[in-house]
Design a protein around this motif. Structure first.
Motif, PDB file in Angstrom:
ATOM      1  N   GLU A  51       0.831  -1.209   0.000  1.00 49.34           N
ATOM      2  CA  GLU A  51       0.000   0.000   0.000  1.00 49.34           C
ATOM      3  C   GLU A  51       0.861   1.253   0.000  1.00 49.34           C
ATOM      4  OE1 GLU A  51      -3.213   0.359   2.818  1.00 49.34           O
ATOM      5  OE2 GLU A  51      -3.613  -1.796   2.668  1.00 49.34           O
ATOM      6  N   THR A  52       1.922   1.247   0.785  1.00 42.70           N
ATOM      7  CA  THR A  52       2.839   2.389   0.827  1.00 42.70           C
ATOM      8  C   THR A  52       3.431   2.628  -0.555  1.00 42.70           C
ATOM      9  OG1 THR A  52       3.364   2.014   3.160  1.00 42.70           O
ATOM     10  CG2 THR A  52       4.958   3.290   1.872  1.00 42.70           C
ATOM     11  N   LEU A  53       3.883   1.567  -1.192  1.00 45.34           N
ATOM     12  CA  LEU A  53       4.473   1.696  -2.532  1.00 45.34           C
ATOM     13  C   LEU A  53       3.453   2.203  -3.545  1.00 45.34           C
ATOM     14  CD1 LEU A  53       6.588  -1.552  -2.590  1.00 45.34           C
ATOM     15  CD2 LEU A  53       7.480   0.772  -2.742  1.00 45.34           C
ATOM     16  N   LEU A  61       4.849  -8.500  -3.139  1.00 45.57           N
ATOM     17  CA  LEU A  61       5.547  -7.254  -2.818  1.00 45.57           C
ATOM     18  C   LEU A  61       6.605  -6.950  -3.881  1.00 45.57           C
ATOM     19  CD1 LEU A  61       6.072  -4.843  -0.998  1.00 45.57           C
ATOM     20  CD2 LEU A  61       7.560  -6.313   0.392  1.00 45.57           C
ATOM     21  N   ASP A  62       7.366  -7.952  -4.288  1.00 46.59           N
ATOM     22  CA  ASP A  62       8.373  -7.744  -5.335  1.00 46.59           C
ATOM     23  C   ASP A  62       7.716  -7.265  -6.627  1.00 46.59           C
ATOM     24  OD1 ASP A  62      10.375  -8.524  -3.599  1.00 46.59           O
ATOM     25  OD2 ASP A  62      10.601 -10.529  -4.458  1.00 46.59           O
ATOM     26  N   SER A  63       6.562  -7.833  -6.947  1.00 49.02           N
ATOM     27  CA  SER A  63       5.840  -7.420  -8.156  1.00 49.02           C
ATOM     28  C   SER A  63       5.381  -5.980  -8.060  1.00 49.02           C
ATOM     29  CB  SER A  63       4.630  -8.327  -8.389  1.00 49.02           C
ATOM     30  OG  SER A  63       5.055  -9.624  -8.692  1.00 49.02           O
ATOM     31  N   ALA A  84       8.278   0.891  -9.988  1.00 48.00           N
ATOM     32  CA  ALA A  84       9.519   1.329 -10.643  1.00 48.00           C
ATOM     33  C   ALA A  84       9.338   1.371 -12.157  1.00 48.00           C
ATOM     34  CB  ALA A  84      10.671   0.394 -10.265  1.00 48.00           C
ATOM     35  N   HIS A  85       8.725   0.351 -12.721  1.00 48.89           N
ATOM     36  CA  HIS A  85       8.512   0.286 -14.167  1.00 48.89           C
ATOM     37  C   HIS A  85       7.703   1.494 -14.644  1.00 48.89           C
ATOM     38  CE1 HIS A  85       6.538  -1.048 -17.903  1.00 48.89           C
ATOM     39  NE2 HIS A  85       7.700  -1.650 -18.133  1.00 48.89           N
ATOM     40  N   ASP A  86       6.626   1.797 -13.935  1.00 45.89           N
ATOM     41  CA  ASP A  86       5.804   2.955 -14.299  1.00 45.89           C
ATOM     42  C   ASP A  86       6.618   4.244 -14.238  1.00 45.89           C
ATOM     43  OD1 ASP A  86       3.686   1.210 -14.616  1.00 45.89           O
ATOM     44  OD2 ASP A  86       2.661   1.811 -12.768  1.00 45.89           O
ATOM     45  N   ALA A  87       7.451   4.371 -13.210  1.00 42.85           N
ATOM     46  CA  ALA A  87       8.281   5.575 -13.077  1.00 42.85           C
ATOM     47  C   ALA A  87       9.251   5.691 -14.258  1.00 42.85           C
ATOM     48  CB  ALA A  87       9.048   5.550 -11.751  1.00 42.85           C
ATOM     49  N   PHE A  88       9.880   4.582 -14.634  1.00 44.44           N
ATOM     50  CA  PHE A  88      10.819   4.629 -15.756  1.00 44.44           C
ATOM     51  C   PHE A  88      10.103   4.915 -17.075  1.00 44.44           C
ATOM     52  CE2 PHE A  88      13.514   2.010 -12.804  1.00 44.44           C
ATOM     53  CZ  PHE A  88      14.479   2.990 -12.606  1.00 44.44           C
ATOM     54  N   MET A  89       8.908   4.376 -17.243  1.00 47.43           N
ATOM     55  CA  MET A  89       8.138   4.678 -18.448  1.00 47.43           C
ATOM     56  C   MET A  89       7.800   6.168 -18.502  1.00 47.43           C
ATOM     57  SD  MET A  89       7.785   1.931 -20.362  1.00 47.43           S
ATOM     58  CE  MET A  89       6.408   2.289 -21.443  1.00 47.43           C
ATOM     59  N   GLU A  90       7.407   6.725 -17.358  1.00 43.37           N
ATOM     60  CA  GLU A  90       7.087   8.158 -17.298  1.00 43.37           C
ATOM     61  C   GLU A  90       8.309   9.024 -17.595  1.00 43.37           C
ATOM     62  OE1 GLU A  90       4.832   9.506 -13.848  1.00 43.37           O
ATOM     63  OE2 GLU A  90       3.972   7.475 -13.704  1.00 43.37           O
ATOM     64  N   LEU A  91       9.490   8.507 -17.287  1.00 39.22           N
ATOM     65  CA  LEU A  91      10.719   9.245 -17.577  1.00 39.22           C
ATOM     66  C   LEU A  91      11.095   9.184 -19.060  1.00 39.22           C
ATOM     67  CD1 LEU A  91      12.848   8.318 -14.440  1.00 39.22           C
ATOM     68  CD2 LEU A  91      12.003  10.603 -15.068  1.00 39.22           C
ATOM     69  N   GLY A  92      10.356   8.397 -19.838  1.00 43.62           N
ATOM     70  CA  GLY A  92      10.586   8.360 -21.275  1.00 43.62           C
ATOM     71  C   GLY A  92      11.370   7.163 -21.784  1.00 43.62           C
ATOM     72  N   PHE A  93      11.627   6.189 -20.924  1.00 45.33           N
ATOM     73  CA  PHE A  93      12.321   4.987 -21.383  1.00 45.33           C
ATOM     74  C   PHE A  93      11.349   4.115 -22.153  1.00 45.33           C
ATOM     75  CE2 PHE A  93      14.847   6.266 -17.689  1.00 45.33           C
ATOM     76  CZ  PHE A  93      16.111   6.282 -18.250  1.00 45.33           C
ATOM     77  N   ASP A  94      11.856   3.396 -23.167  1.00 46.27           N
ATOM     78  CA  ASP A  94      10.988   2.460 -23.877  1.00 46.27           C
ATOM     79  C   ASP A  94      10.760   1.238 -22.982  1.00 46.27           C
ATOM     80  OD1 ASP A  94      13.177   0.630 -24.166  1.00 46.27           O
ATOM     81  OD2 ASP A  94      13.654   1.379 -26.166  1.00 46.27           O
ATOM     82  N   GLU A  95       9.879   0.347 -23.417  1.00 48.79           N
ATOM     83  CA  GLU A  95       9.495  -0.809 -22.603  1.00 48.79           C
ATOM     84  C   GLU A  95      10.694  -1.653 -22.176  1.00 48.79           C
ATOM     85  OE1 GLU A  95       7.823  -3.708 -20.468  1.00 48.79           O
ATOM     86  OE2 GLU A  95       6.836  -1.843 -21.058  1.00 48.79           O
TER      87      GLU A  95
END
Length: 188
Positions: free
Chosen positions: A77-79, A127-129, A135-146
């Motif tokens: 929930e925190t994450l 939790l790992d997922s 993290a994946h969403d954050a990197f996508m928002e930063l403009g990295f490709d999949e």
């Protein structure tokens, strides 16, 4: 940590007192150290007090596993709540969370126990997922490709797991170490 504590005969223990004592043993020595006699010594009470709250050690271990799963759910929930932060701040905050001494100790102990408890293993995997997804969403928002976002999120998950596992034996990562890691991972 001393195993015995002042006698609690003047006050009645609660289930939470027993779970806290069991958690301290889980963190310091692992699941195999959790024994009724050790807990009674640690709490300064007789075995009768234990049996007032639990039918047997299995009942305590079930309650402790449930408690650990709730801790994992709270962490998820925190994450998930970090979504409103800017992407780089989200990643930094994840580093702060994994660096917290108490959280790191609990997480490492739960992970070790999960190696032998399939139900607990499911909550660790969940939790790992969640860590990966945030993290994946954050990197996508930063403009990295999949592919880049996936690789960076995977790296962040494994760095966190390694940090929890190795921090007892290695020097603690400094704030500068963490800053550099975030810089490396977020650099386009």
């Amino acid at each position: 940590m001393p195993e015995s504590s002042p006698s609690r005969r003047g006050s009645r223990l609660t289930v939470d007192d027993w779970l806290d004592a069991a958690m301290r043993l889980l963190i310091s020595e692992g699941v195999g150290a959790i024994k009724i006699s050790r807990l009674c010594r640690q709490l300064g009470v007789t075995k009768g007090s234990f049996y007032w709250h639990f039918t047997d050690i299995a009942a305590l271990m079930t309650a402790l596993a449930d408690h650990c799963r709730r801790v994992q759910a709270d962490a998820m929930e925190t994450l998930e709540g970090l979504g409103s932060l800017p992407p780089v701040e989200r990643i930094r905050t994840m580093g702060v969370l994994v660096s917290d001494t108490r959280r790191r100790s609990v997480e490492a102990a739960v992970r070790a126990w999960a190696e032998t408890d399939p139900h607990l293993a499911k909550s660790v995997i969940a939790l790992d997922s969640t860590v990966f997804d945030v993290a994946h969403d954050a990197f996508m928002e930063l403009g990295f490709d999949e592919q880049q976002a996936h690789a960076r999120a995977t790296t962040l998950v494994y760095v966190g797991i390694g940090y929890m596992a190795g921090s007892e034996h290695l020097d603690i990562a400094t704030d500068e170490d963490k800053r550099i890691l975030v810089e490396i991972l977020t650099r386009i």
